[in-house]
Design an enzyme around this catalytic site. Structure first.
Site, short mmCIF file in Angstrom:
data_model
loop_
_atom_site.label_atom_id
_atom_site.label_comp_id
_atom_site.label_asym_id
_atom_site.label_seq_id
_atom_site.Cartn_x
_atom_site.Cartn_y
_atom_site.Cartn_z
N LYS A 164 -6.02 8.54 10.30
CA LYS A 164 -5.08 8.31 11.41
C LYS A 164 -3.67 8.62 10.89
O LYS A 164 -3.02 7.81 10.26
CB LYS A 164 -5.15 6.85 11.90
CG LYS A 164 -4.73 6.72 13.31
CD LYS A 164 -3.51 5.94 13.68
CE LYS A 164 -2.35 5.71 12.86
NZ LYS A 164 -1.19 6.57 13.18
N PRO A 165 -3.21 9.84 11.16
CA PRO A 165 -1.88 10.21 10.68
C PRO A 165 -0.79 9.56 11.52
O PRO A 165 -1.06 9.04 12.60
CB PRO A 165 -1.86 11.74 10.85
CG PRO A 165 -2.81 12.01 11.97
CD PRO A 165 -3.86 10.92 11.92
N GLY A 177 2.46 2.95 4.13
CA GLY A 177 3.47 2.76 5.16
C GLY A 177 4.33 1.56 4.82
O GLY A 177 4.46 1.18 3.65
N GLU A 222 -0.26 0.99 -0.04
CA GLU A 222 0.95 1.55 -0.67
C GLU A 222 2.09 1.25 0.28
O GLU A 222 2.19 1.87 1.34
CB GLU A 222 0.81 3.07 -0.84
CG GLU A 222 -0.30 3.50 -1.77
CD GLU A 222 -0.06 3.11 -3.20
OE1 GLU A 222 1.06 2.69 -3.56
OE2 GLU A 222 -1.01 3.20 -3.99
N LEU A 223 2.94 0.31 -0.10
CA LEU A 223 3.92 -0.20 0.87
C LEU A 223 5.35 0.17 0.46
O LEU A 223 5.55 1.08 -0.32
CB LEU A 223 3.72 -1.71 1.03
CG LEU A 223 2.26 -2.11 1.36
CD1 LEU A 223 2.08 -3.61 1.42
CD2 LEU A 223 1.80 -1.47 2.67
N CYS A 268 9.16 6.45 -0.51
CA CYS A 268 9.12 5.05 -0.94
C CYS A 268 9.51 4.95 -2.42
O CYS A 268 9.85 3.89 -2.90
CB CYS A 268 7.76 4.43 -0.67
SG CYS A 268 6.42 5.43 -1.30
N GLU A 326 15.09 -0.83 2.17
CA GLU A 326 14.82 0.57 1.82
C GLU A 326 15.73 1.45 2.69
O GLU A 326 15.70 1.35 3.92
CB GLU A 326 13.35 0.85 2.15
CG GLU A 326 12.69 1.76 1.19
CD GLU A 326 11.19 1.86 1.44
OE1 GLU A 326 10.66 1.31 2.43
OE2 GLU A 326 10.54 2.52 0.62
#
Ligand code: ADP
Length: 493
Positions: free
Chosen positions: A190-191, A244, A266-267, A300, A397
């Site tokens: 799911k992109p 994300g 992966e956050l 990120c 961020e």
């Protein structure tokens, strides 16, 4: 094939490229039953590119059906054969390198140079996992009591849901698909809704490379919550791999908790970049440019906070400003562009808010700081100095080309400042003293550290964070094990 879009990519001398714009479910590309479509925009111009199918709940479950039908056969394919198919995917992506780069640049807005690097990085995951697919070794040991044997083998975990972000639309997909397939899993990708075309183009290339129908399914949607929830509630699904934001990661972990689904996350990050007085200044500035400006800062891993020791603070600042000032801001696909567009208006507004807050608290702007008028979503390379600890920009961020500089006096102060965040993805350290460097590395709360390097990403290395930056690792042998279950057989013979 139902819908496709013939792309005449900007700058491309080749003919148009037909990319399917429907859902890839099993053997077929199909529309959503609702016939709804979602718009894909060009961030460099704000213009409409095309539409793609908007997946509903029925198609989400159909994708699980397809992944299930393909699973047993794919898991039984000889590892050597799986490896060869993955290697063919690597070749296929590189054969299409230039037009994939143009496509990424078109829908993401990033500079063509960044997009070209991404395509190579994305392809490398297929090469690496083609090599790893035949090296999944279990182990055997004698139990401590001496009488029995402990036999462990790794089996594919099963149907995997892969959710990827827009900032690296090719590489974040291949970083998940390649190890999933190497392990013998089938998957549903799911992109991100902002960049579905790259995923669809990649899927088409994977089919051409020999990936069997149903092994990779792709669903695009502008309402990912209910669609992903339906998939995660399906008892046939065994794995979630997400890249994300930490906020969405938290939501997905709660969803995955219902059925105890193995989750790799992966956050977000908030990377510190520490420069000691004894660092090679040219190397540190070069590394800073890579760590800050790769992908226009939309990574990120991007350096978010520059902590520079007092003795080199002014010299480092001066050189960084000179280098940042030389970067050309422009539309992604233009050959002169060094820093492309941000993904959307919200991204520009977020940076405007963070910069305004820092200035209100006493920071000084040495470069940039004002977003140009549209069309397109741009923010210029910007340098802020003397940023006080209370500034939001040190906590959130940035995801854009803004360098934030703070001086420090001692190593322990730098370590304290660097660790003062709920995140722990990557940190950068520049020093010529290896002893200092390794001691600091030991004390930084971070899954990855770049010591005298401006880049950590490498398909052969374990990528991932600690604290609220994530769970699990991607790349390397670790990335493949995330798509397996260890099966222990207690044996006596
Ligand atoms: P970003 O802030 O970088 O856009 P997000 O975490 O919002 O990152 O998005 C990353 C991916 O997560 C995208 O594919 C997006 O569609 C997806 N996503 C966003 N919200 C949800 C949700 N509630 N459930 C599942 N996926 C989601």
């Amino acid at each position: 094939m139902k819908s496709q879009h013939d792309f005449r990519l900007p700058g491309s001398s080749a003919g148009p490229w037909s990319i399917p714009t429907d859902l890839l479910i099993g053997t077929s590309w199909r529309e959503a039953a609702s016939q709804q479509r979602l718009d894909v925009m060009n961030p460099s111009t704000g213009e409409h590119i095309t539409t793609v199918a908007n997946c509903g709940l029925a198609e989400a479950i159909a994708a699980v059906d397809a992944a299930e039908q393909a699973f047993a056969a794919w898991a039984a394919v000889a590892p050597r054969k799986r490896s060869e198919i993955l290697r063919a995917c690597f070749d296929k992506i590189l054969e299409n390198r230039e037009r994939l780069a143009e496509l990424i640049s078109l829908e993401n807005g990033k500079a063509l140079a960044d997009a070209r690097s991404e395509v190579v990085y994305a392809a490398e995951f297929f090469r690496w996992y083609a090599e790893e697919a035949v090296r999944v070794s279990g182990d055997i040991q004698t139990a401590p009591g001496g009488a029995n044997r402990i036999v462990v083998q790794y089996e594919p975990i099963g149907i995997s849901l892969l959710i990827t972000p827009w900032n690296f639309p090719a590489a974040m997909a291949t970083r998940k698909i390649a190890p999933a397939l190497a392990a013998g899993c089938t998957c549903i990708l799911k992109p991100a809704e902002e960049t579905p075309l790259t995923a669809l183009a990649l899927a088409q290339l994977m089919l051409e490379a020999g990936v069997p129908a149903g092994v990779v399914n792709v669903i695009t949607t502008d309402d990912p919550g209910p669609v992903c929830r339906a998939i995660l509630h399906d008892p046939r699904v065994r794995k979630l791999s997400f890249t994300g934001s930490t906020e969405v990661g938290r939501i997905l972990l709660r969803e995955a908790a219902n059925r105890i689904i193995s989750s790799s996350m992966e956050l977000g990050g908030n990377a510190p970049f520490i420069v000691f007085d004894d660092a090679s200044l040219p190397d540190a500035v070069e590394g800073a440019m890579i760590a800050k400006m790769r992908n226009g800062g939309e990574a990120c891993t991007a350096a978010n906070r520059f902590y520079v020791q007092r003795g080199v603070y002014n010299a480092f600042t001066e050189q960084l400003v000179r280098r940042m000032a030389a970067v050309t801001l422009g539309p992604g696909c233009s050959p002169d562009t060094g820093c492309g567009a941000l993904i959307n208006r919200a991204a520009v507004e977020k940076i405007q808010r963070l910069v305004a807050d820092a200035i209100a608290r006493g920071a000084r702007v040495l470069l940039g700081g004002v977003a140009p008028e549209g069309p397109g979503y741009f923010y210029p390379p910007t340098v802020l100095v003397d940023v006080p600890p209370s500034a939001e920009i040190l906590k959130e961020e940035i995801f854009g080309p803004v360098a934030v500089l703070v001086p420090f006096e001692t190593a322990s102060e730098a370590i304290r400042l660097a660790n003062d965040t709920p995140y722990g993805l990557v940190a950068y350290v520049y020093t010529s003293d290896l002893k200092t460097g390794l001691q600091v590395c030991g004390k930084l709360e971070s899954g990855m550290i770049a010591l005298n390097r401006g880049l950590v990403s490498d398909p052969a290395a374990p990528f991932g964070g600690v604290k609220q930056s994530g769970l699990g690792r991607e790349g390397s042998s670790h990335g493949l094990l995330e798509f397996t279950e260890a099966k222990y057989i207690a044996v006596s013979w």
